[in-house]
Every structure is written in C-alpha cells, then in structure tokens.
Motif scaffolding. Structure first.
Motif, PDB file in Angstrom:
ATOM      1  N   PHE A 273      61.006  33.568  46.483  1.00  5.11           N
ATOM      2  CA  PHE A 273      59.903  32.727  46.428  1.00  5.11           C
ATOM      3  C   PHE A 273      60.306  31.703  47.618  1.00  5.11           C
ATOM      4  O   PHE A 273      60.290  30.340  47.141  1.00  5.11           O
ATOM      5  CB  PHE A 273      59.553  32.088  45.309  1.00  5.11           C
ATOM      6  CG  PHE A 273      58.756  33.259  44.480  1.00  5.11           C
ATOM      7  CD1 PHE A 273      57.695  33.456  44.473  1.00  5.11           C
ATOM      8  CD2 PHE A 273      59.520  33.632  43.510  1.00  5.11           C
ATOM      9  CE1 PHE A 273      57.183  34.181  43.470  1.00  5.11           C
ATOM     10  CE2 PHE A 273      59.204  34.679  42.755  1.00  5.11           C
ATOM     11  CZ  PHE A 273      57.977  34.988  42.573  1.00  5.11           C
ATOM     12  N   PRO A 274      60.442  31.733  48.960  1.00  9.00           N
ATOM     13  CA  PRO A 274      60.737  30.678  50.093  1.00  9.00           C
ATOM     14  C   PRO A 274      59.771  29.570  50.011  1.00  9.00           C
ATOM     15  O   PRO A 274      60.039  28.677  50.449  1.00  9.00           O
ATOM     16  CB  PRO A 274      60.984  31.525  51.316  1.00  9.00           C
ATOM     17  CG  PRO A 274      60.119  32.831  51.018  1.00  9.00           C
ATOM     18  CD  PRO A 274      60.082  32.949  49.421  1.00  9.00           C
ATOM     19  N   GLU A 275      58.558  29.780  49.618  1.00 10.08           N
ATOM     20  CA  GLU A 275      57.318  28.659  49.609  1.00 10.08           C
ATOM     21  C   GLU A 275      57.547  28.005  48.468  1.00 10.08           C
ATOM     22  O   GLU A 275      56.665  26.893  48.234  1.00 10.08           O
ATOM     23  CB  GLU A 275      56.028  29.399  50.000  1.00 10.08           C
ATOM     24  CG  GLU A 275      55.895  30.094  51.076  1.00 10.08           C
ATOM     25  CD  GLU A 275      54.485  30.865  51.145  1.00 10.08           C
ATOM     26  OE1 GLU A 275      53.516  30.215  51.358  1.00 10.08           O
ATOM     27  OE2 GLU A 275      54.533  32.155  51.091  1.00 10.08           O
ATOM     28  N   LEU A 276      58.145  28.264  47.296  1.00 10.79           N
ATOM     29  CA  LEU A 276      58.287  27.517  46.165  1.00 10.79           C
ATOM     30  C   LEU A 276      58.933  26.258  46.123  1.00 10.79           C
ATOM     31  O   LEU A 276      60.016  26.293  46.586  1.00 10.79           O
ATOM     32  CB  LEU A 276      58.862  28.537  44.768  1.00 10.79           C
ATOM     33  CG  LEU A 276      58.596  27.821  43.469  1.00 10.79           C
ATOM     34  CD1 LEU A 276      57.408  27.619  42.888  1.00 10.79           C
ATOM     35  CD2 LEU A 276      59.400  28.735  42.657  1.00 10.79           C
ATOM     36  N   VAL A 277      58.392  25.084  45.816  1.00  6.30           N
ATOM     37  CA  VAL A 277      59.076  23.945  45.855  1.00  6.30           C
ATOM     38  C   VAL A 277      59.421  23.821  44.263  1.00  6.30           C
ATOM     39  O   VAL A 277      59.017  23.924  43.335  1.00  6.30           O
ATOM     40  CB  VAL A 277      58.147  22.601  46.065  1.00  6.30           C
ATOM     41  CG1 VAL A 277      58.876  21.377  45.830  1.00  6.30           C
ATOM     42  CG2 VAL A 277      57.605  22.994  47.444  1.00  6.30           C
ATOM     43  N   VAL A 278      60.920  23.597  44.224  1.00  9.53           N
ATOM     44  CA  VAL A 278      61.746  23.436  42.781  1.00  9.53           C
ATOM     45  C   VAL A 278      62.386  22.061  42.949  1.00  9.53           C
ATOM     46  O   VAL A 278      62.943  21.602  43.694  1.00  9.53           O
ATOM     47  CB  VAL A 278      62.676  24.422  42.569  1.00  9.53           C
ATOM     48  CG1 VAL A 278      63.336  24.352  41.434  1.00  9.53           C
ATOM     49  CG2 VAL A 278      61.926  25.979  42.919  1.00  9.53           C
ATOM     50  N   VAL A 279      62.079  21.471  41.716  1.00  8.48           N
ATOM     51  CA  VAL A 279      62.922  20.233  41.282  1.00  8.48           C
ATOM     52  C   VAL A 279      63.701  20.497  40.271  1.00  8.48           C
ATOM     53  O   VAL A 279      63.072  20.742  38.926  1.00  8.48           O
ATOM     54  CB  VAL A 279      61.819  19.149  41.061  1.00  8.48           C
ATOM     55  CG1 VAL A 279      62.440  17.674  40.716  1.00  8.48           C
ATOM     56  CG2 VAL A 279      60.990  18.770  42.223  1.00  8.48           C
ATOM     57  N   GLY A 280      65.092  20.395  40.338  1.00  8.26           N
ATOM     58  CA  GLY A 280      65.837  20.792  39.215  1.00  8.26           C
ATOM     59  C   GLY A 280      66.345  19.342  38.664  1.00  8.26           C
ATOM     60  O   GLY A 280      66.890  18.489  39.042  1.00  8.26           O
TER      61      GLY A 280
END
Length: 278
Positions: free
Chosen positions: A178-185
């Motif tokens: 998912f290259p468009e998914l913004v993820v905050v870990g």
C-alpha cells in the motif's frame, strides 16, 4: 512553572485515550499500571483537560479501542468528547477486524460523518501482525478516505506477545503493498529501532510517534533522527492516561532539537500528517 507558560510552540498529542471503566478493567493493563503507578480509576474528562493545560498541549488525538471481545472505547464515545471540546480533540477510529465490511462502513462513517482524522488498530491486542489479511480492508478504507493508519510498533507493556509489533517483515510488507497508505507507528519500536529507522528512511509515508516514553528516555538513535534528517517524520505522543503529557515533556530541552525540529515534533508534523483543522 507550567510547561504551557514557557514559550513552547503549539503542542499536539498524537496518542491519547479518554477511557471509561470498561477499558480500565482489562486484565492486560495490570503490568502497565504497575510500571506507571497508575490506578484503575478512569480519569474524568476535566482531569484530562487539566493534564493537557499543565503541559501546554493545545490538542490531543483521542483513540477508540476495539478488541476481539468487543469495543473498549467506542467510536461514538470518542465522538461525544470531541463534540464537547472540538478545539481540543480530534477522533481516531477503531474497528472490529473480524467483520471487514462492517469495518469499512464504520471507518467511512467516522471520517465522513464524525470528522475523525485517522484509524488505529493495536496489533498485540488482536495477536495479529499487520500483514494479516484481516487488516487489508482497513488499509483500503484509509487510502480511500485519505486518513492515516495508526498502529503500535515494538514490544508490549501488557503481558501479551510482542511479535506482532516487530516492523520487519510485517509492516514492511504492508508498506510495499500500500504505497499510498500513511502509517504512524506509535510507542517508538524498541527493541527493533534499527528496523524502525530503516523503514522510515525507505518509505516516505511511514512516521513514528514517541507515545509511552518520557522524552529523556527516548533511544539515542531516535533522538538523533528527530534532530536531523527525520525532523519531519517524528511526532510527540503521550499515551495518556498511562503517562501524562507533562511527565513526557519534563526534560524536552535535553533533546536539543533546535527551533525548527522542535516545532515539527511537538505539533507541526501531526497537523500536516492528520490534516488537522483544529
């Protein structure tokens, strides 16, 4: 002196909860409560606002929690708090992974109707790493709606398996798919800091929040990253009420972030990543 009186830039807390008795009664909280000295009493909303004011926190992102046994903090409970204090809070949705179509509909409702700004799923709570197929409808919904996916990385404070929080290969595969998914870990990612930082440098949509850590306890390599090339990729978070934002920020100066990096860390990055309009 209150932190809010010493000229800090606008502070946004990227990981907060307003829990009720249902959440605070969970057995897995026992080890966290022991470490932090927190009681099982759910904090009243005014105590939360007071804790934010003492620390100079302008706004907090309040998370719902869904577990395999049902909701611990519902999306509507979060929405009710946000409705009472729209200048101080924004909502982070959560959903039941076992019902994919209902999860998609609920995310759409939360974002479109309730104004929520992200979705959080905590992998250790489900004992499912983030590359499990049950997450993928959630990722599609986040991309469709343009909101970040918030997750937990690293070991668990609760006495639950830590393996779902390991970044490689699990989160690595998600970011590839998912290259468009913004993820905050959230929660830093210890003890896999090398893996975390490698993913942040590899994927422009992956970010880290420092929730659950007092800033003077941040791993040195993460602090170095936040000062320099990672200054646009690291966000402040507390994990309130397990640790207050004031306790997290007490030794902020020792990070030596510099004016630009400090402004981005404390609020600028969160405002941009979550598209906040508080």
């Amino acid at each position: 002196m209150e932190l809010g009186t010493i000229g800090l830039p606008e502070i946004i807390d990227a990981w907060m909860q307003q829990p009720g008795d249902r959440f605070m009664a969970e057995p897995w909280l026992e080890s966290v409560l022991r470490w932090t000295g927190t009681t099982r009493m759910a904090p009243p909303l005014q105590a939360t606002l007071d804790a934010m004011d003492v620390a100079g926190v302008h706004a907090g992102l309040l998370s719902a929690w869904y577990s395999p046994r049902g909701p611990l903090i519902t999306n509507d409970e979060v929405a009710a708090v946000v409705e009472r204090h729209p200048a101080r809070f924004a909502g982070i949705a959560s959903v039941d992974l076992t019902d994919p179509m209902a999860a998609i509909r609920e995310i759409r409702r939360c974002v479109r109707d309730l104004g929520f700004v992200g979705v959080r799923v905590v992998p250790w709570l489900w004992n499912l790493p983030p590359n499990d197929r049950r997450y993928y409808p959630v990722y599609v919904a986040c991309v469709e709606l343009g909101v970040p996916l918030c997750t937990q990385i690293g070991h668990t404070g609760p006495l639950c398996p830590s393996e779902p929080g390991r970044p490689i290969p699990y989160l690595d595969e998600v970011l590839l798919d998912f290259p468009e998914l913004v993820v905050v870990g959230g929660h830093v990612g210890f003890p896999w800091l090398d893996e975390v930082l490698s993913l942040v440098m590899k994927y422009p949509n992956f970010h880290i929040d420092t929730s659950a850590y007092a800033l003077h306890r941040l791993p040195a390599e993460l602090a170095d990253f936040a000062r320099g090339r990672g200054r646009t990729r690291v966000l402040f978070g507390s994990n309130y009420p397990m640790i207050t934002p004031g306790d997290c920020l007490k030794q902020l100066g020792k990070l030596e972030l510099g004016a630009e990096a400090q402004e981005l860390f404390l609020g600028g990055n969160a405002r941009r990543i979550f598209n906040l309009r508080l």
